[in-house]
Design an enzyme around this catalytic site. Structure first.
Site, short mmCIF file in Angstrom:
data_model
loop_
_atom_site.label_atom_id
_atom_site.label_comp_id
_atom_site.label_asym_id
_atom_site.label_seq_id
_atom_site.Cartn_x
_atom_site.Cartn_y
_atom_site.Cartn_z
N SER A 22 0.80 -1.22 0.00
CA SER A 22 0.00 0.00 0.00
C SER A 22 0.84 1.28 0.00
O SER A 22 1.82 1.39 0.73
CB SER A 22 -0.89 0.01 1.24
OG SER A 22 -1.56 1.23 1.32
N GLY A 77 1.65 11.01 5.10
CA GLY A 77 0.50 11.41 5.92
C GLY A 77 -0.83 11.02 5.32
O GLY A 77 -1.82 11.74 5.45
N ASN A 104 -6.62 -0.49 0.77
CA ASN A 104 -6.07 -0.17 2.10
C ASN A 104 -6.89 0.98 2.68
O ASN A 104 -7.13 1.97 2.01
CB ASN A 104 -4.59 0.22 1.91
CG ASN A 104 -3.89 0.53 3.21
OD1 ASN A 104 -3.96 1.63 3.73
ND2 ASN A 104 -3.17 -0.45 3.74
N CYS A 138 -2.75 4.03 11.80
CA CYS A 138 -3.33 5.38 11.79
C CYS A 138 -3.42 5.94 13.20
O CYS A 138 -3.73 5.20 14.13
CB CYS A 138 -4.76 5.35 11.27
SG CYS A 138 -4.92 4.76 9.61
N ILE A 201 5.09 -5.96 7.59
CA ILE A 201 4.96 -4.88 8.53
C ILE A 201 4.74 -3.55 7.81
O ILE A 201 5.11 -3.40 6.65
CB ILE A 201 6.23 -4.75 9.43
CG1 ILE A 201 7.48 -4.59 8.58
CG2 ILE A 201 6.34 -5.88 10.38
CD1 ILE A 201 8.77 -4.34 9.36
N ASN A 202 4.17 -2.61 8.55
CA ASN A 202 4.12 -1.24 8.08
C ASN A 202 5.50 -0.62 8.39
O ASN A 202 6.42 -1.34 8.79
CB ASN A 202 2.99 -0.49 8.81
CG ASN A 202 2.39 0.60 7.92
OD1 ASN A 202 3.15 1.35 7.31
ND2 ASN A 202 1.09 0.67 7.87
N THR A 203 5.65 0.65 8.22
CA THR A 203 6.98 1.27 8.41
C THR A 203 7.34 1.39 9.90
O THR A 203 6.47 1.44 10.76
CB THR A 203 7.01 2.68 7.78
OG1 THR A 203 5.94 3.43 8.33
CG2 THR A 203 6.86 2.61 6.28
N GLY A 260 10.97 -4.36 3.00
CA GLY A 260 12.32 -4.43 2.46
C GLY A 260 12.58 -5.46 1.39
O GLY A 260 13.74 -5.73 1.06
N THR A 282 9.02 -0.16 -1.40
CA THR A 282 10.10 0.79 -1.71
C THR A 282 10.95 0.36 -2.91
O THR A 282 11.36 1.20 -3.72
CB THR A 282 10.99 0.97 -0.45
OG1 THR A 282 10.14 1.43 0.60
CG2 THR A 282 12.10 1.97 -0.67
C1 LIG Z 1 5.63 6.41 0.33
C2 LIG Z 1 4.97 5.35 1.15
C3 LIG Z 1 3.60 5.43 1.37
C4 LIG Z 1 2.94 4.44 2.14
N1 LIG Z 1 1.60 4.51 2.33
C5 LIG Z 1 0.96 3.53 3.04
C6 LIG Z 1 -0.46 3.57 3.21
O1 LIG Z 1 -1.17 4.44 2.68
N2 LIG Z 1 -1.04 2.58 3.97
C7 LIG Z 1 -0.29 1.56 4.53
O2 LIG Z 1 -0.85 0.69 5.20
N3 LIG Z 1 1.05 1.49 4.34
C8 LIG Z 1 1.68 2.45 3.63
N4 LIG Z 1 3.05 2.40 3.44
C9 LIG Z 1 3.81 1.24 4.00
C10 LIG Z 1 4.10 0.19 2.92
O3 LIG Z 1 2.93 -0.36 2.38
C11 LIG Z 1 4.98 -0.95 3.48
O4 LIG Z 1 4.31 -1.58 4.54
C12 LIG Z 1 6.34 -0.46 3.97
O5 LIG Z 1 6.85 0.55 3.12
C13 LIG Z 1 7.36 -1.59 4.07
O6 LIG Z 1 7.56 -2.21 2.82
P1 LIG Z 1 8.80 -1.84 1.82
O7 LIG Z 1 10.03 -1.84 2.66
O8 LIG Z 1 8.77 -2.88 0.76
O9 LIG Z 1 8.49 -0.46 1.30
C14 LIG Z 1 3.70 3.36 2.69
C15 LIG Z 1 5.10 3.30 2.44
C16 LIG Z 1 5.72 4.28 1.69
C17 LIG Z 1 7.20 4.16 1.44
#
Ligand SMILES: Cc1cc2nc3c(=O)[nH]c(=O)nc-3n(C[C@H](O)[C@H](O)[C@H](O)COP(=O)(O)O)c2cc1C
Length: 319
Positions: A22, A77, A104, A138, A201-203, A260, A282
């Site tokens: 997402s 945000g 999402n 959130c 995981i989320n961030t 990641g 990413t």
């Molecule tokens: C620019 C950006 C926007 C994101 N927006 C959302 C979001 O709207 N909702 C959500 O649940 N996660 C959001 N995420 C989290 C990602 O979906 C993902 O969980 C997180 O980046 C880890 O995966 P990755 O390392 O492959 O990016 C966002 C991440 C990034 C980098």
């Protein structure tokens, strides 16, 4: 369909275990980029949209992205156009690609989550949407802005509220935050609330400082860390949930592993840790052939080992 690659997230049949994650693939504008990219569409099991809320949100103050070692920090945000415009403009475009759509969703109170789920159910006249992914990272305005995702009781209530509105119309996926002491407690709470699947995981919370002006770089001061540097954390959390939660171990509650993933090896590690499917975020900003590369290597690996992706879920778990 290549049967060795296909998996199920409850009732959603994925032709491959690879998903967008997402917020990193946007929605209408970005998916239009896929129009001429047949190979990406072949390799994608489902499209997970950017977080959608009831009303339009402009997101945070800029700058909202900064590159750090082995990753990025973002403080977008939850910028989005609001659910009604999303249905009018994005859903018709997304449907063209004939892959399952997972929306999402984000909200700032429990009742708002319920209201949003209700709107989606009503607007989804064509049954275009397969799943809802609840972003529990959130901030909860009723609890002073602390994320829902850190409180097991709140997570359970959010999932219950959404389930009560949509019943079995959509597969409900709860997306967990890594910013907690014990992710298995939050995962169990989501399961008690009735979630059909988990994603993690989320961030991770983080920040960067400009030493020249001596101020935080992001307009929001802090942000969420993603990219290769968080992979060991995501992998550990998937492993822990698969190992410690019987419903996950029995593959009744599938896990979508995210965090990641940058190549085939990373995706395979997530599957072996316990993930049924793998989300990529990413890395897609850096390499727009990532999905087809992983798809190709995964197909070769499964064929060479005479295996299916489903059989390999959680294989690395040692009791
Ligand atoms: C620019 C950006 C926007 C994101 N927006 C959302 C979001 O709207 N909702 C959500 O649940 N996660 C959001 N995420 C989290 C990602 O979906 C993902 O969980 C997180 O980046 C880890 O995966 P990755 O390392 O492959 O990016 C966002 C991440 C990034 C980098």
């Amino acid at each position: 369909m290549n049967k060795s690659l296909s998996v199920k997230i409850k009732n959603i049949l994925l032709k491959t275990p690879l998903l967008t994650s997402s917020g990193t693939s946007g929605s209408k504008d970005e998916i239009n980029f896929l129009q001429n990219r047949k190979k990406i569409l072949e390799s994608l099991g489902a499209f997970v949209t950017k977080g959608v809320s009831i009303n339009k949100s402009l997101g945070n103050k800029e700058p909202r992205i900064v590159e750090v070692r082995s990753g990025i920090l973002n403080s977008i945000g939850l910028q989005n156009k609001g659910v009604r415009k999303f249905f009018k403009e994005d859903v018709p475009e997304l449907r063209k690609y004939k892959i399952p759509i997972i929306v999402n969703i984000s909200a700032s109170t429990i009742s708002e989550f319920g209201e949003l789920a209700d709107i989606i159910k009503i607007r989804d006249e064509n049954n275009a949407i397969s799943g809802l992914e609840i972003n529990v990272s959130c901030p909860n305005i009723k609890k002073g802005g602390a994320a829902f995702g850190a409180d097991p009781q709140l997570v359970e209530q959010v999932v219950k509220e959404i389930k009560s509105k949509v019943q079995d119309s959509f597969c409900i996926i709860t997306k967990l935050s890594p910013n907690v002491t014990d992710i298995t407690q939050i995962a169990k709470a989501a399961i008690n609330g009735g979630t059909d699947a988990l994603s993690m995981i989320n961030t991770l919370k983080g920040m960067a400082i400009d030493i020249n002006n001596m101020k935080p770089i992001l307009g929001n001061q802090t942000g969420g860390l993603s990219g290769p540097c968080i992979k060991p954390v995501g992998l550990y959390m998937v492993y822990e949930c698969f190992r410690k939660i019987p419903e996950c171990k029995r593959k009744e509650i599938p896990i979508i592993g995210i965090g990641g993933v940058s190549n085939f090896n990373d995706a395979m590690e997530y599957i072996l840790a316990g993930a049924t499917a793998v989300g990529i975020g990413t890395q897609w900003f850096i390499n727009n052939t990532i999905f087809e590369e992983i798809y190709k290597e995964l197909t070769e690996y499964l064929s060479k080992n005479n295996q299916t992706a489903y059989n390999l879920i959680g294989k690395a778990n040692i009791d």
